[in-house]
Structure formats: structure tokens, C-alpha cells
Design an enzyme around this catalytic site. Structure first.
Site, PDB file in Angstrom:
ATOM      1  N   CYS A  51       0.317  -0.969   0.043  1.00  0.00           N
ATOM      2  CA  CYS A  51       0.125   0.318   0.413  1.00  0.00           C
ATOM      3  C   CYS A  51       0.573   1.460  -0.308  1.00  0.00           C
ATOM      4  O   CYS A  51       1.983   1.713   0.668  1.00  0.00           O
ATOM      5  CB  CYS A  51      -1.078   0.072   1.202  1.00  0.00           C
ATOM      6  SG  CYS A  51      -1.870   1.426   0.794  1.00  0.00           S
ATOM      7  N   CYS A  64      -1.831   5.653   6.896  1.00  0.00           N
ATOM      8  CA  CYS A  64      -2.254   5.413   7.777  1.00  0.00           C
ATOM      9  C   CYS A  64      -2.708   5.068   8.630  1.00  0.00           C
ATOM     10  O   CYS A  64      -1.358   4.305   8.962  1.00  0.00           O
ATOM     11  CB  CYS A  64      -3.245   4.553   6.629  1.00  0.00           C
ATOM     12  SG  CYS A  64      -4.683   2.970   7.360  1.00  0.00           S
ATOM     13  N   CYS A  66      -2.677  -0.405   9.259  1.00  0.00           N
ATOM     14  CA  CYS A  66      -1.481  -1.394   9.003  1.00  0.00           C
ATOM     15  C   CYS A  66       0.481  -1.285   9.246  1.00  0.00           C
ATOM     16  O   CYS A  66       0.647  -0.838   8.309  1.00  0.00           O
ATOM     17  CB  CYS A  66      -1.638  -2.424   7.434  1.00  0.00           C
ATOM     18  SG  CYS A  66      -2.444  -3.162   6.514  1.00  0.00           S
ATOM     19  N   CYS A  97      -7.899  -0.042  -0.696  1.00  0.00           N
ATOM     20  CA  CYS A  97      -6.751  -0.560   0.473  1.00  0.00           C
ATOM     21  C   CYS A  97      -6.151  -2.281   0.163  1.00  0.00           C
ATOM     22  O   CYS A  97      -7.330  -2.731  -0.082  1.00  0.00           O
ATOM     23  CB  CYS A  97      -7.260  -0.576   2.053  1.00  0.00           C
ATOM     24  SG  CYS A  97      -6.916  -1.699   3.030  1.00  0.00           S
ATOM     25  N   GLN A 123     -16.799 -11.023  12.432  1.00  0.00           N
ATOM     26  CA  GLN A 123     -15.564 -11.297  12.275  1.00  0.00           C
ATOM     27  C   GLN A 123     -14.934 -11.088  11.178  1.00  0.00           C
ATOM     28  O   GLN A 123     -15.840 -10.977   9.892  1.00  0.00           O
ATOM     29  CB  GLN A 123     -14.643 -12.338  12.817  1.00  0.00           C
ATOM     30  CG  GLN A 123     -15.046 -13.226  14.041  1.00  0.00           C
ATOM     31  CD  GLN A 123     -13.995 -12.584  15.298  1.00  0.00           C
ATOM     32  OE1 GLN A 123     -13.411 -11.554  14.638  1.00  0.00           O
ATOM     33  NE2 GLN A 123     -13.773 -13.112  16.113  1.00  0.00           N
ATOM     34  N   TYR A 174     -20.328 -14.203  25.772  1.00  0.00           N
ATOM     35  CA  TYR A 174     -19.794 -13.177  25.282  1.00  0.00           C
ATOM     36  C   TYR A 174     -19.879 -13.170  24.459  1.00  0.00           C
ATOM     37  O   TYR A 174     -19.384 -13.190  22.828  1.00  0.00           O
ATOM     38  CB  TYR A 174     -18.484 -11.584  25.007  1.00  0.00           C
ATOM     39  CG  TYR A 174     -18.474 -11.959  26.977  1.00  0.00           C
ATOM     40  CD1 TYR A 174     -18.354 -10.765  27.033  1.00  0.00           C
ATOM     41  CD2 TYR A 174     -17.547 -12.730  28.039  1.00  0.00           C
ATOM     42  CE1 TYR A 174     -18.325 -10.341  28.212  1.00  0.00           C
ATOM     43  CE2 TYR A 174     -17.210 -12.563  28.799  1.00  0.00           C
ATOM     44  CZ  TYR A 174     -17.517 -11.455  29.164  1.00  0.00           C
ATOM     45  OH  TYR A 174     -17.640 -11.158  30.954  1.00  0.00           O
ATOM     46  N   GLU A 204     -24.858 -12.303  25.918  1.00  0.00           N
ATOM     47  CA  GLU A 204     -25.046 -11.349  24.417  1.00  0.00           C
ATOM     48  C   GLU A 204     -25.845 -10.075  25.594  1.00  0.00           C
ATOM     49  O   GLU A 204     -26.845  -9.542  26.108  1.00  0.00           O
ATOM     50  CB  GLU A 204     -25.021 -11.430  23.508  1.00  0.00           C
ATOM     51  CG  GLU A 204     -24.466 -10.200  22.759  1.00  0.00           C
ATOM     52  CD  GLU A 204     -23.011  -9.137  22.916  1.00  0.00           C
ATOM     53  OE1 GLU A 204     -23.040  -7.935  23.767  1.00  0.00           O
ATOM     54  OE2 GLU A 204     -22.521 -10.386  22.942  1.00  0.00           O
ATOM     55  N   ASP A 248     -15.722 -15.873  24.742  1.00  0.00           N
ATOM     56  CA  ASP A 248     -15.375 -14.523  23.929  1.00  0.00           C
ATOM     57  C   ASP A 248     -15.169 -13.095  24.153  1.00  0.00           C
ATOM     58  O   ASP A 248     -16.082 -12.650  23.198  1.00  0.00           O
ATOM     59  CB  ASP A 248     -15.684 -14.940  22.262  1.00  0.00           C
ATOM     60  CG  ASP A 248     -14.574 -14.458  21.440  1.00  0.00           C
ATOM     61  OD1 ASP A 248     -13.748 -13.216  21.631  1.00  0.00           O
ATOM     62  OD2 ASP A 248     -14.796 -14.225  20.462  1.00  0.00           O
ATOM     63  N   CYS A 270      -8.719 -11.942  22.168  1.00  0.00           N
ATOM     64  CA  CYS A 270      -8.393 -10.483  20.948  1.00  0.00           C
ATOM     65  C   CYS A 270      -6.942 -10.048  21.656  1.00  0.00           C
ATOM     66  O   CYS A 270      -6.258  -9.324  21.028  1.00  0.00           O
ATOM     67  CB  CYS A 270      -9.638  -9.599  20.519  1.00  0.00           C
ATOM     68  SG  CYS A 270     -10.282  -8.943  21.646  1.00  0.00           S
TER      69      CYS A 270
END
Length: 471
Positions: free
Chosen positions: A71, A77, A80, A163, A286, A315, A336, A385, A412
Site C-alpha cells: 500500500c 494510514c 496496517c 486498501c 468477524q 459474550y 450477550e 470470547d 483478542c
């Protein structure tokens, strides 16, 4: 170390936001755009007592891991952060990051991790993987309408429509919308004056189905000549849904609470494995479908289901993991806090003919104790999660109280995973398997799946009692 000092430093690690980390006489510096192995000249921009930040001025000796980013706005940006580092080294870094967090923050012995940690799961093609993109709309200094991405930690738009990790069709969609805005005199939103109509453009694509959704976020009640825009977008192959979201608040939150349909249907569909999902503009889903399937397959494998288990999925979002697990479990219960997500989860269960999954609205720390203590719903396996901040301690406490045989923790953020693993290891559970899954190539983030199993005591004490001593 003082502000404006010039330093020469070797980059030894990568920080949580993708910045290079090096030391000068023991003083730690964070340097954006530097890659592990680089020797760089940098100017200190902020100096604190034990660490500081510096701006990359020159690369004196280029790292063997440095590559040319695909890119052309990778440095400006904020998306990334580590695209200039070879993908093989990115995976190695992410594996090290998970391992080091589990050791330093989780107290997991290195010898144990040597046995249980599996290689990170990377991508064969780590580009064009994102099925969702949100483009802010604004103007440049000459007043031209632009769209792209925010520069890191700012709201300055870097103009860019193609992108490298996004879908190729996004560029055509954006061009149609910008041309439409110019033709009919529709102005972009201005955060300072709170004037202007078009705030953001959301694009979602079904990886397996090829269905495309466009949702235009507006500072108003509708889009003038919206039917004309919808007709033009509808000509794009795969276009399924054209909607708008009303957000008239002075806020950084992108999506509004009200939505309207311009053309097609209000959702798109996609598959993870054999499970079909309906995805609305507000649905959490996701962003990397290829790796999502690998992530869920890992979670399912770690759960070790045989068909007679009761599983709690905390979750649970729109039921993505819950429905995956329901294919092999006897009962699955999902929790949730977002009511719309639970409605989506119930709808997705119905679409797939899954009758052994039930979903509850509420905080996991409230619903789990209630269902366990009042309704007697136990858990053979708990899958969790949580958001980036990890689990509430009350959730961990109830999980331990329910004494499931196995806990599958999908994370995550390996730092908060490590913190929660420390709690669970101190409460009778041990780490049995760990694997990173690279959901976000070219960024500093990675997902992790961790299996913890309940320890079984093998110790017993033999006591010999003599009756005459008891009299």
C-alpha cells in the site's frame, strides 16, 4: 533523554500499536514505522522518566525483515502498522508476543508453554481479507470531496480508495458515491461545525456468498435522490443491500440507532463452515472470514465435544461460536449484553434449524450466576470470547464455581488473556493448549485460543484409627 535529541538505535521489538521498540543506554524508545532489526536515526518527540517516543528520521541499516509495503499510504494510514515487515516475521513476532504475555503476566511456566503452545495460524494470502470497511467522508484543503482512512490517532483523512487488505470492489462503490455527491451537491460532514450530510460509508461483503451491503451514515433524516444512488449501486455484481443509518449526534461513534432501506434487503448472508448467518449493518461479525473459520474450528477442537455436553458461550454476539458448537453439543447457552445481537443469534439459529441453542440478554456476570444458582443449569464446558478488556472477575469467579471440565478462552488481547489465565490457574485449572490465529495480518493484533482443564486431585491421605484410642 530530552525532547529533540537525535539518537541512533537498534529496533528489538514491536509495541502494541505496531511501533518499533529500541533502547539507548537502557532508556526505551517507541519509534513508529521502524521494523525489528532496523538500525535507525530518530528524533525524540516526547521524553518521560523511563521511556519516550521518537520520530523515524533515517534508516541507517535496513532490517533483513523489512519489505516494501504493498500500500502506498501504509506509513500515513493508521490501519496496517507493520506492513513493512515480512509476513513470516510478523507471525514469529505474534507468537512471541502471546508467549511472553502468558509468561510475564500470566505466570505460566516456560516449560509448560514449550509443551502446550502450538504454532500461530497464519494466512496463505494475507491481503484482501477484510469483509468490512468503514470510510469517513470529508474534504481536502481545496474543498474536494475525499474518502479514505484516518491517520493514526487522528481524525485527519488520508485519501485512499483501494486498501490492500480490503475488497477490490470497494473502490468502484466509493467512486459511485463520491460522483453522486458532486452531481447533486451533497456535502460531507464536518466534525467542527456539525454540518454536512454524509459522514461515513460502510461496506460489507459476504465472503462465501459474494453479497454486498452498502450503508451510508448521514447527519440528517434521509438522502436526497437516494433512489438514483441506489439504482447506480444496484448495478454492481453482488449488490444485495443499500441502506442508510441516521447519526445526528456529536460523537465519534460511527453508526446511528435509526436505519432506513434504500434498495434490496436490510441484510446480507454469509457462511462460517456450514452455518449460515444474517448480517445487518449493526451486526458484529468477524472481519476476516478465512481465519474466522480456522479460529472457530480451533475452539471446537479444544472443546472436545462428544454430543452429550452442556456448553455456555459467554459474550456470544450474534451466536457465531454458539451455533458452531451446537453442531456437536447437547445444549448451548449464549449470553450477550446487546439485545439486537441476541435477536440476530436467535434468527441465525432458526435459519440453520438449530434447536439446541438458547440465548439470553444481559451481562455475563449477572446471567451466569442466576441461571446456575436459580435454574440449576450447569456447564460441562464454558467458552468465553470477551472484549479486549477481558473477563470481569465476577465472571471468572462464577465460571470456577460452576466447575466445568474445560474452559475455552478466545481472546483478542493476549495481555488480558494472560491476566485471566493467572486467576484460573490459581483456582484449579491448568493450561493444556494454546494457539494464536492471525486474524489481522499487517497489524500488531492477534487472536488466541487457550484451553484450560480442571485439575483432578490425585493426592489422598490414609489414616489408621485404633478403637482403643477413641474410648
Amino acid at each position: 533523554m530530552k525532547k529533540n535529541d537525535m539518537v541512533k538505535v537498534t529496533i528489538e521489538d514491536i509495541g502494541v500499536n505496531g511501533e518499533g521498540i529500541g533502547k539507548v543506554d537502557g532508556y526505551t524508545l517507541f519509534i513508529k514505522d521502524a521494523v525489528i532489526g532496523d538500525v535507525v536515526e530518530a528524533k525524540v518527540t516526547k521524553a518521560k522518566k523511563n521511556y519516550g517516543y521518537a520520530r523515524l528520521v533515517n534508516i541507517a541499516d535496513e532490517s533483513e525483515f523489512r519489505v516494501t509495503p504493498r500500500c502506498d499510504v501504509a506509513r500515513q494510514c493508521g490501519g496496517c502498522q507493520i506492513q513493512a515487515m515480512s509476513y513470516a516475521r510478523q507471525l514469529e513476532y505474534k507468537n512471541e508476543k502471546v508467549r511472553n504475555n502468558l509468561i510475564r503476566l500470566g505466570g505460566v511456566p516456560q516449560e509448560l508453554l514449550d509443551e502446550v503452545m502450538e504454532p500461530v495460524c497464519g494466512m496463505e494470502e494475507p491481503y484482501r481479507y477484510r469483509n468490512k470497511a468503514q470510510f469517513p467522508v470529508g474534504t481536502d484543503r481545496e474543498g474536494n470531496i475525499i474518502t479514505g482512512f484516518y491517520a493514526g490517532r487522528t481524525h485527519q483523512i488520508i485519501p485512499h480508495m483501494d486498501c490492500a487488505i480490503g475488497r477490490a470492489e470497494n473502490k468502484e462503490i466509493l467512486n459511485i458515491i463520491i460522483s453522486f455527491m458532486k452531481e447533486f451537491g451533497l456535502s460531507p460532514y464536518d466534525e467542527t461545525s456539525h454540518k454536512g450530510l454524509i459522514r461515513h460509508i460502510l461496506i460489507r461483503t459476504g465472503y462465501r456468498t459474494g453479497e454486498i451491503m452498502v450503508c451510508i451514515v448521514i447527519n440528517g433524516n434521509g438522502i436526497p435522490h437516494g433512489d438514483t444512488l441506489a439504482e447506480r449501486l444496484a448495478e454492481i455484481p453482488g449488490m444485495t443491500s443499500v441502506t442508510y443509518s441516521v447519526n445526528r449526534e456529536k460523537t465519534n461513534v460511527i453508526m446511528g440507532r435509526e436505519a432506513g432501506l434504500l434498495w434490496g434487503q436490510a441484510y446480507i448472508t454469509d457462511y462460517i463452515g456450514d452455518i449460515k448467518y444474517q448480517i445487518s449493518p449493526l451486526s458484529f461479525y468477524q472481519v476476516n472470514p478465512v481465519q474466522t473459520e480456522r479460529l472457530y474450528e480451533t475452539a471446537l477442537e479444544y472443546a472436545g465435544l462428544h454430543g452429550d455436553e452442556t456448553v455456555w458461550d459467554l459474550y456470544c454476539g450474534i451466536g457465531t461460536i454458539s451455533l458452531f458448537l451446537a453442531q456437536k453439543a447437547k445444549h448451548v447457552y449464549g449470553v450477550e449484553i446487546v439485545p439486537q445481537a441476541i435477536e440476530d443469534a436467535k434468527k441465525n439459529a432458526q435459519i440453520n434449524g438449530i434447536e439446541n441453542a438458547r440465548f439470553y440478554v444481559g451481562k455475563a456476570e449477572d446471567v451466569l450466576p442466576e441461571k446456575y444458582e436459580n435454574d440449576g443449569i450447569h456447564a460441562d464446558i464454558i467458552v468465553v470470547d470477551p472484549p479486549r478488556k477481558g473477563c470481569e472477575e465476577s465472571v471468572l469467579h462464577t465460571m470456577v464455581k460452576m466447575q466445568p471440565e474445560r474452559i475455552v478462552y478466545v481472546s483478542c488481547d493476549s495481555a488480558t488473556l494472560a491476566r485471566d489465565v493467572k486467576y484460573l490457574r490459581g483456582s484449579g485449572y491448568e493450561v493444556k493448549r494454546v494457539k494464536g490465529v492471525d486474524m489481522f495480518p499487517h497489524t500488531g493484533h492477534t487472536e488466541v485460543v487457550c484451553l484450560l482443564s480442571k485439575l483432578k486431585s490425585s493426592k489422598h491421605i490414609e489414616v489408621e484409627l485404633k478403637m482403643d484410642k477413641l474410648i
